[in-house]
Design an enzyme around this catalytic site. Structure first.
Site, mmCIF file in Angstrom:
data_model
loop_
_atom_site.group_PDB
_atom_site.id
_atom_site.type_symbol
_atom_site.label_atom_id
_atom_site.label_comp_id
_atom_site.label_asym_id
_atom_site.label_seq_id
_atom_site.Cartn_x
_atom_site.Cartn_y
_atom_site.Cartn_z
ATOM 1 N N ASP A 79 -30.340 41.582 133.465
ATOM 2 C CA ASP A 79 -29.697 40.365 132.231
ATOM 3 C C ASP A 79 -30.505 40.874 130.915
ATOM 4 O O ASP A 79 -31.466 41.128 130.588
ATOM 5 C CB ASP A 79 -30.190 39.371 132.647
ATOM 6 C CG ASP A 79 -28.814 38.364 134.165
ATOM 7 O OD1 ASP A 79 -28.955 39.416 134.165
ATOM 8 O OD2 ASP A 79 -29.154 37.262 134.535
ATOM 9 N N ASP A 80 -29.497 39.991 129.957
ATOM 10 C CA ASP A 80 -30.263 39.862 129.229
ATOM 11 C C ASP A 80 -30.334 40.621 127.619
ATOM 12 O O ASP A 80 -30.257 41.340 126.419
ATOM 13 C CB ASP A 80 -31.498 39.055 128.794
ATOM 14 C CG ASP A 80 -32.079 38.199 129.715
ATOM 15 O OD1 ASP A 80 -30.979 37.288 130.045
ATOM 16 O OD2 ASP A 80 -32.889 37.878 130.032
ATOM 17 N N HIS A 224 -34.146 42.138 134.816
ATOM 18 C CA HIS A 224 -33.687 41.973 133.341
ATOM 19 C C HIS A 224 -33.847 43.461 132.763
ATOM 20 O O HIS A 224 -34.703 44.104 133.152
ATOM 21 C CB HIS A 224 -34.899 41.283 132.929
ATOM 22 C CG HIS A 224 -34.324 40.247 133.121
ATOM 23 N ND1 HIS A 224 -34.635 39.018 133.995
ATOM 24 C CD2 HIS A 224 -33.394 38.110 132.307
ATOM 25 C CE1 HIS A 224 -34.441 38.297 134.752
ATOM 26 N NE2 HIS A 224 -33.847 37.887 133.855
#
Length: 323
Positions: A79-80, A224
């Site tokens: 993610d991100d 992440h």
């Protein structure tokens, strides 16, 4: 006495002979001179930007936190990103082990780092929608939620040529409105069931251990590649992959996981995810009204966990999403 004139046919023959001689002379001269075009190197032909081969969309599900529990497969998700510091490092690890993953991207970073977003797609990995700038969607209006999702989807498609069909809400914050809007946009909402909290940098060993202990059929691992220092994630990833491969797990992307979830005898699982049920309703309520209701012990426990964890995550989130 007047000069004798040559016959007409002789004059025509003489004219043709002179014409042929002139043409031959010009031909010899042109062959003996180096051509300026021949001296110039051929100009390279510009390579067109490759267009990703369209693939059929995966089955649309309302909400999923794991895959098919009968299949020995597992999904890595990040993610991100994309992140200038860590996305490419993670891609290098994945490519070294011939493993595919799914990257849930923020629109703001896709816009800033389009080459990294394209690199993810070029490597064969899947991309998902993680909103534009990582806001808690349960605090937004319906119009704002729609803008967060559609703007991110559009920039991903514009930059990579790929249309995202999966979505992950930031902070795991969702309610019925968020899920309904995502579903109306043909986005499957994807959560996870293994969280090593790599964003909190608990240590490489802790990240590896959490994944190893909790790995099971159809698991979705949350990690992440953006939003802060992800060096521990990069260092932990090779060991995670090696350990799971030794245990016989096959790595799949989220779209592949959804296909396997809804195929054959497991089609009922997908249909159930599209129907409201008390537990899901309560999970949704955690993101908005916090009402416990009649969701049962599972829903109440989920709400309690969310109440305990979300404030800490949100405080960290205000610092995390700068690159």
């Amino acid at each position: 006495m007047a000069a004798r004139q040559p016959p007409p046919f002789y004059r025509r023959f003489l004219f043709l002979a002179i014409l042929v001689a002139v043409l031959l002379t010009l031909l010899v001269i042109s062959d003996s001179r180096p051509s300026s075009l021949a001296q110039q190197p051929a100009r390279p032909t510009a390579t067109p930007t490759p267009t990703p081969t369209p693939t059929p969309p995966p089955p649309l599900v309302y909400l999923a936190a794991h895959g098919n529990p009968k299949l020995h497969e597992i999904a890595l998700t990040f993610d991100d990103g994309p992140s200038a510091g860590y996305t490419r490092a993670i891609l290098n690890v994945l490519q070294h082990y011939h493993v595919l993953a799914t990257f849930f991207m923020l629109g703001i970073w896709v816009q800033r780092y389009p080459d990294l977003a394209r690199a993810v797609v070029a490597a064969g990995d899947a991309v998902g929608d993680h909103t534009w700038n990582h806001l808690d969607l349960t605090t937004l209006s319906a119009h704002q939620i729609t803008q967060q999702l559609t703007n991110t989807r559009n920039i991903i498609q514009q930059v990579t040529g790929v249309h995202p069909y999966v979505f992950r809400p930031p902070y795991e914050a969702y309610n019925r409105q968020v899920l309904d809007i995502a579903h109306s946009l043909k986005l499957s909402t994807i959560l996870w069931n293994i969280d090593p909290h790599d964003w909190a940098r608990p240590g490489v060993g802790s990240i590896i251990s959490t994944v190893r202990v909790n790995a099971k059929n159809g698991a979705i691992i949350l990690m992440h590649d953006g939003g802060g220092d992800r060096s521990q994630t990069v260092k932990a990833l090779p060991t995670i992959i090696e350990q799971l491969q030794k245990r016989g797990f096959t790595f799949v992307t989220i779209p592949q996981l959804l296909v396997h979830l809804t195929s054959g005898s497991n089609a009922q699982l997908a249909q159930e995810s599209l129907k409201p049920n008390p537990v899901k309703e309560q999970l949704c309520a955690c993101g908005a009204s916090r009402e416990a209701g009649e969701g049962g012990a599972e829903a109440k426990a989920a709400c309690q966990r969310e109440r305990l964890l979300r404030p800490a995550v949100r405080r960290q989130g205000r610092r995390r999403y700068t690159q």
